[in-house]
Design a protein around this motif. Structure first.
Motif, mmCIF file in Angstrom:
data_model
loop_
_atom_site.group_PDB
_atom_site.id
_atom_site.type_symbol
_atom_site.label_atom_id
_atom_site.label_comp_id
_atom_site.label_asym_id
_atom_site.label_seq_id
_atom_site.Cartn_x
_atom_site.Cartn_y
_atom_site.Cartn_z
ATOM 1 N N ARG A 1 -35.510 -0.704 20.431
ATOM 2 C CA ARG A 1 -35.542 0.171 21.661
ATOM 3 C C ARG A 1 -36.792 -0.279 22.422
ATOM 4 O O ARG A 1 -37.989 -0.591 21.792
ATOM 5 N N SER A 2 -36.393 -0.193 23.630
ATOM 6 C CA SER A 2 -37.578 -0.443 24.647
ATOM 7 C C SER A 2 -37.615 0.410 25.724
ATOM 8 O O SER A 2 -36.495 0.580 26.547
ATOM 9 N N GLY A 3 -38.360 1.658 25.677
ATOM 10 C CA GLY A 3 -38.447 2.606 26.684
ATOM 11 C C GLY A 3 -37.011 3.200 26.378
ATOM 12 O O GLY A 3 -36.848 3.665 25.356
ATOM 13 N N ALA A 4 -36.162 3.494 27.288
ATOM 14 C CA ALA A 4 -35.024 4.209 27.153
ATOM 15 C C ALA A 4 -33.829 3.393 26.774
ATOM 16 O O ALA A 4 -32.726 3.922 26.546
ATOM 17 N N ALA A 5 -33.984 1.924 26.834
ATOM 18 C CA ALA A 5 -33.010 1.319 26.508
ATOM 19 C C ALA A 5 -32.905 0.953 24.813
ATOM 20 O O ALA A 5 -34.006 0.711 24.334
ATOM 21 N N GLU A 6 -31.792 0.902 24.344
ATOM 22 C CA GLU A 6 -31.658 0.819 23.032
ATOM 23 C C GLU A 6 -30.382 0.056 22.311
ATOM 24 O O GLU A 6 -29.222 -0.026 23.200
ATOM 25 N N LEU A 7 -30.629 -0.744 21.335
ATOM 26 C CA LEU A 7 -29.459 -1.850 20.866
ATOM 27 C C LEU A 7 -29.366 -1.338 19.525
ATOM 28 O O LEU A 7 -30.381 -1.130 18.742
ATOM 29 N N ARG A 8 -28.235 -1.405 18.925
ATOM 30 C CA ARG A 8 -27.868 -0.990 17.572
ATOM 31 C C ARG A 8 -26.879 -1.818 16.977
ATOM 32 O O ARG A 8 -25.877 -1.989 17.292
ATOM 33 N N SER A 9 -27.244 -2.236 15.653
ATOM 34 C CA SER A 9 -26.438 -3.083 14.897
ATOM 35 C C SER A 9 -25.561 -2.328 13.710
ATOM 36 O O SER A 9 -25.788 -1.021 13.986
ATOM 37 N N GLU A 10 -24.673 -2.888 13.021
ATOM 38 C CA GLU A 10 -23.791 -2.304 12.095
ATOM 39 C C GLU A 10 -24.956 -2.126 11.126
ATOM 40 O O GLU A 10 -25.637 -2.869 10.873
ATOM 41 N N PRO A 11 -24.439 -0.952 10.476
ATOM 42 C CA PRO A 11 -25.386 -0.948 8.876
ATOM 43 C C PRO A 11 -25.620 -2.248 8.091
ATOM 44 O O PRO A 11 -24.438 -2.988 8.070
ATOM 45 N N ILE A 12 -26.579 -2.506 7.702
ATOM 46 C CA ILE A 12 -26.910 -3.662 6.952
ATOM 47 C C ILE A 12 -26.885 -3.411 5.285
ATOM 48 O O ILE A 12 -27.005 -2.101 5.016
ATOM 49 N N GLN A 13 -27.022 -4.372 4.549
ATOM 50 C CA GLN A 13 -26.703 -4.005 3.171
ATOM 51 C C GLN A 13 -27.786 -3.812 2.559
ATOM 52 O O GLN A 13 -28.714 -5.009 2.671
ATOM 53 N N PRO A 14 -28.398 -2.931 1.736
ATOM 54 C CA PRO A 14 -29.468 -2.897 1.126
ATOM 55 C C PRO A 14 -29.876 -4.086 0.263
ATOM 56 O O PRO A 14 -28.897 -4.388 -0.594
ATOM 57 N N HIS A 15 -30.908 -4.491 -0.128
ATOM 58 C CA HIS A 15 -31.366 -5.383 -1.122
ATOM 59 C C HIS A 15 -30.673 -6.638 -0.870
ATOM 60 O O HIS A 15 -30.397 -7.388 -1.830
ATOM 61 N N ARG A 16 -30.311 -6.981 0.391
ATOM 62 C CA ARG A 16 -30.175 -8.232 1.028
ATOM 63 C C ARG A 16 -30.986 -9.027 1.744
ATOM 64 O O ARG A 16 -31.185 -7.836 2.890
ATOM 65 N N TRP A 17 -31.309 -10.140 2.329
ATOM 66 C CA TRP A 17 -32.228 -10.451 3.021
ATOM 67 C C TRP A 17 -31.593 -10.596 4.527
ATOM 68 O O TRP A 17 -30.057 -11.101 4.662
ATOM 69 N N HIS A 18 -31.903 -10.314 5.529
ATOM 70 C CA HIS A 18 -31.512 -10.359 6.851
ATOM 71 C C HIS A 18 -32.550 -11.023 7.805
ATOM 72 O O HIS A 18 -33.586 -10.808 7.713
ATOM 73 N N ARG A 19 -32.010 -11.931 8.799
ATOM 74 C CA ARG A 19 -32.987 -12.282 9.623
ATOM 75 C C ARG A 19 -32.771 -11.511 10.804
ATOM 76 O O ARG A 19 -31.645 -11.353 11.482
ATOM 77 N N VAL A 20 -33.779 -11.146 11.552
ATOM 78 C CA VAL A 20 -33.611 -10.149 12.872
ATOM 79 C C VAL A 20 -34.587 -11.076 13.886
ATOM 80 O O VAL A 20 -35.763 -11.370 13.673
ATOM 81 N N HIS B 1 -24.788 -11.013 14.435
ATOM 82 C CA HIS B 1 -24.531 -9.971 15.546
ATOM 83 C C HIS B 1 -25.563 -10.077 16.632
ATOM 84 O O HIS B 1 -26.646 -10.170 16.572
ATOM 85 N N ARG B 2 -25.162 -10.181 17.821
ATOM 86 C CA ARG B 2 -25.919 -10.302 19.130
ATOM 87 C C ARG B 2 -25.677 -9.189 19.851
ATOM 88 O O ARG B 2 -24.426 -8.648 20.347
ATOM 89 N N PHE B 3 -26.851 -8.405 20.394
ATOM 90 C CA PHE B 3 -26.520 -7.311 21.356
ATOM 91 C C PHE B 3 -27.504 -7.655 22.638
ATOM 92 O O PHE B 3 -28.701 -7.954 22.252
ATOM 93 N N VAL B 4 -26.907 -7.226 23.676
ATOM 94 C CA VAL B 4 -28.062 -7.299 24.992
ATOM 95 C C VAL B 4 -27.757 -5.924 25.669
ATOM 96 O O VAL B 4 -26.681 -5.443 25.986
ATOM 97 N N GLN B 5 -28.613 -5.729 26.448
ATOM 98 C CA GLN B 5 -28.766 -4.600 27.240
ATOM 99 C C GLN B 5 -29.845 -4.595 28.505
ATOM 100 O O GLN B 5 -30.951 -5.062 28.140
ATOM 101 N N GLN B 6 -29.573 -4.254 29.532
ATOM 102 C CA GLN B 6 -30.501 -4.055 30.631
ATOM 103 C C GLN B 6 -30.944 -2.616 30.672
ATOM 104 O O GLN B 6 -30.259 -1.704 30.616
ATOM 105 N N GLY B 7 -32.351 -2.570 31.000
ATOM 106 C CA GLY B 7 -32.789 -1.298 31.081
ATOM 107 C C GLY B 7 -34.113 -1.273 31.929
ATOM 108 O O GLY B 7 -34.357 -2.200 32.644
ATOM 109 N N GLN B 8 -35.010 -0.439 31.957
ATOM 110 C CA GLN B 8 -36.144 -0.384 32.657
ATOM 111 C C GLN B 8 -37.428 -0.870 32.010
ATOM 112 O O GLN B 8 -37.451 -0.713 30.680
ATOM 113 N N PRO B 9 -38.135 -1.655 32.660
ATOM 114 C CA PRO B 9 -39.477 -2.074 31.953
ATOM 115 C C PRO B 9 -40.188 -0.957 31.129
ATOM 116 O O PRO B 9 -40.226 0.213 31.946
#
Length: 717
Positions: free
Chosen positions: A127-146, A172-180
């Motif tokens: 989340r940056s200001g009002a812009a927000e990106l959300r992934s699917e739920p990740i599996q607990p107790h497993r490593w993920h690179r973000v 998973h790749r997510f992109v969104q345009q928002g306000q600075p």
């Protein structure tokens, strides 16, 4: 609950000042008392205390809160340009929800800025200001690179890559345009924001590592490196969390010295995303331990304001004391110890108070039903308000677990302690005193016998070593001296072999490896291989404060039999048992021990712990293979334990139905005496319950007589 409090230290010397920190919903009175006996069991002497000083008849109410959660913080410098930035980290979540948890955030305290979060449903949120990106739920107790990015025109990007193969979800790749969005305030890892300095909100449960931040630009090639976990070019920050794991610093390898501050003592020296399961020590492979396990319930210091102070008079006698707080019908004791000055003994006898064990057990809240039928005396209604407070504020012990299920390996003095330093505490597992409350059985006996003594502590022994003890003819342990540091063991052994006399009045003593931080206020352990309520994960049995193996001293080649002749054999919670004398008890070497004692059964009468018998609760036995000296006299051994007492797991190679007290001869308590170099000697009872028999029959009993014989003889020149 009206009153709660703690002292800024557990011990003080004459002339020093102690501060007391109190949270009170109503005005209260305070006085200082010298404690003699805390157990209110009507079969004993009852509560005994003497007023030493009145502090105030009325002190104002004031509620003080507790802010939990460990995290990493850094106050950005003027050259840090995060208007455009990229960052990458490895993420191992353990407990999503119930609210969002901060992963890497910078805001002004009201949430204005940017942040990477773990959602209540386990989704990774950028989340940056009002812009927000959300992934699917990740599996607990497993490593993920973000990997995340934000540029100056408001565009944000989020990449989430599971380390283990997941069909259809490798990236998973997510992109969104928002306000600075402008960002101010500290940069935090493991928390969403600070309500004020060191008071976190939105704490994270899990591991974070491999943190790199590139500031001032966004480009696809660097973003790909961050997503892959490879080193970016010219990072603005590269926090390596596998270095300096004993301290409070997150080391920055960027060259800009942007070192972070690690707050509230999270678990360090833990395996990271690159751990290959070959190294089991962080010092051997720091890159594989580039992670911190944060917990939303970690705590190093409550940081309460001081409510009143007390200066210890120069002539105040060493002993066990408390600030007694009263409000209406409520009474609260905040225990502390006045110790003798190192090297300036005022008596021939020293009582070594097991403060390191007190720290390990501080706020122990094991469920009374944990051991089921083995604990018929359990009483979950004891100290109900106290335990409700501990549960609400998650102020638990090294026997309990964090909210995410991992074991609590650190404990602090700088918080309320409602159990191990409470003279009125009764353990819910067996409805009897434990730690300080049980050690007051011994304090009361010393006072009743007129035996002059000084109080010294584990913490002093850890710092001063054998020099602390050499002023004394005799050193008595407490009733459950279980946790020992290496300097403590070294000091006890050097004292004993230099002519000192040790009276070991404990069971299950000298058992777990413990370490203290530089202040002595923090203890750390790693459980592995003993009778335990949790176990350190693979590769995480090394203590971060010292780099030494945790677990049992026995498995480090330093079993308790080497020092005091006996070591852990069993624990039970239903009833104690008497000792039966052996032929060795009639050896002329032991004549002084049994002067005036003709009984064959010792401690065959009611006890204040488990109701009966001087041998009980946790008991120790001799074993020459583990270091009991060949010349040691086994003076007496317990008889009659039930199958509630099971042979300890560290000595059992297979699980069988033949390890209970009715069938296994190793399930016993041994009373032992042996001589040491330079006139030194050891007398051991190998039972936590022993001292709870001292006051029976107005202190006229064979247990009391034996102990008096030993202390009197050992204290002579």
């Amino acid at each position: 609950m009206t009153l709660i409090g703690y002292a800024d230290r557990w011990e003080a010397l004459p002339g020093e000042e102690l501060g007391f920190k109190v949270s009170a919903t109503a005005d209260y009175a305070a006085r200082i008392v010298r404690l003699r006996h805390g157990d209110t069991n009507p079969r004993g002497p009852g509560f005994r205390a003497e007023t030493v000083a009145d502090i105030a008849d009325r002190l104002p109410a004031g509620v003080q809160g507790i802010d939990l959660g460990s995290y990493l913080r850094w106050d950005p410098d003027a050259d840090f340009d995060d208007g455009a930035m990229m960052a990458g980290l490895s993420l191992w979540a353990t407990l999503p929800g119930p609210d969002e948890q901060g992963l890497l955030c910078r805001s002004d305290g009201r949430g204005q800025g940017y942040g990477l979060y773990l959602g209540a449903d386990g989704a990774v949120i950028w989340r940056s200001g009002a812009a927000e990106l959300r992934s699917e739920p990740i599996q607990p107790h497993r490593w993920h690179r973000v990997a995340i990015s934000r540029d100056r025109d408001g565009r944000i990007e989020l990449i989430v890559v599971p380390q283990a193969f997941v069909p259809g979800r490798q990236e998973h790749r997510f992109v969104q345009q928002g306000q600075p969005a402008a960002a101010t305030g500290p940069l935090l890892v493991g928390a969403a924001r600070e309500a004020s300095l060191y008071r976190p909100r939105g704490g994270f449960n899990g591991k974070i590592g491999d943190i790199a931040i590139v500031a001032g630009r966004v480009d696809p090639a660097t973003m790909a490196k961050l997503a892959a976990g490879t080193s970016p070019d010219a990072p603005a920050i590269r926090w390596h969390l596998g270095i300096e794991v004993d301290g409070r610093r997150a080391v920055d390898l960027s060259g800009f010295d942007r070192h972070g501050e690690v707050v509230n003592r999270p678990t360090r020296g833990v395996t990271g995303a690159r751990w290959k399961a070959n190294a089991d020590r962080y010092v051997d492979a720091p890159d594989e331990y580039d992670a911190i396990h944060f917990h939303a319930d970690d705590l190093e210091d409550c940081r309460w304001e001081t409510s009143f102070r007390y200066r210890i008079p120069e002539d105040l006698k060493p002993g066990v004391y408390a600030a007694e707080l009263r409000s209406g019908d409520e009474r609260r004791h905040v225990g502390f110890l006045v110790t003798a000055r190192p090297g300036r003994a005022t008596a021939p006898v020293a009582l070594l108070i097991p403060t390191v064990s007190y720290l390990a057990y501080s706020n122990e809240a094991l469920e009374p039903e944990l051991l089921g039928a083995l604990t018929p005396l359990r009483n979950r209604h004891l100290q109900a308000e106290d335990y409700a407070y501990l549960a609400e504020h998650r102020l638990l012990s090294l026997y309990d677990r964090h909210d995410d299920g991992s074991g609590r390996c650190m404990s602090t003095i700088r918080r309320p302690n409602l159990t191990s330093m409470n003279p009125l505490h009764r353990c819910r597992l067996y409805d009897a005193p434990h730690q300080l409350a049980a050690d007051l059985h011994l304090v009361d006996w010393l006072e009743e016998m007129g035996i002059a003594y000084d109080v010294v502590t584990d913490h002093q022994l850890h710092k001063e070593g054998a020099a602390l003890l050499r002023s004394y003819k005799t050193v008595l342990t407490g009733t459950h001296a279980e946790y020992w540091t290496a300097p403590m063991l070294d000091g006890l052994e050097a004292y004993r072999d230099g002519g000192g006399r040790v009276v070991y009045l404990s069971g299950n003593g000298l058992y777990w490896v413990a370490a203290l931080d530089e202040t002595g206020d923090i203890i750390e352990i790693r459980r592995r291989g003993g009778s335990e309520s949790w176990k350190a994960a693979g590769g995480e049995a090394i203590i971060s404060l010292t780099g030494e193996h945790g677990g049992l001293w026995k498995d480090r080649g330093r079993p308790p039999q080497r020092y005091v002749g006996v070591g852990m054999a069993s624990q039970g919670f239903d009833r104690g048992a008497p000792y039966r004398r052996t032929p060795a008890s009639h050896d002329p070497r032991a004549a002084f021990i049994f002067e005036g004692v003709d009984d064959e059964l010792l401690g065959d009468f009611p006890a204040l712990t488990l109701g009966y018998g001087a041998a009980g609760y946790e008991v120790d036995r001799v074993d020459e293979r583990l270091g009991t000296p060949a010349h040691a006299l086994v003076l007496a051994s317990s008889t009659g334990f039930s199958d509630s007492y099971q042979y300890v797991r560290e000595e059992t190679f297979f699980t069988t139905p033949f390890d209970g007290g009715t069938v296994n001869d190793e399930v016993r308590s041994d009373m032992v005496y042996f001589e040491c170099p330079e006139g030194g000697a050891v007398f051991s009872v190998g039972s936590i319950s022993f001292c709870s028999c001292l006051s029976f029959n107005g202190y006229q009993n064979n247990i009391s007589r034996i102990l008096r014989n030993v202390v009197t003889h050992f204290s002579r020149a």
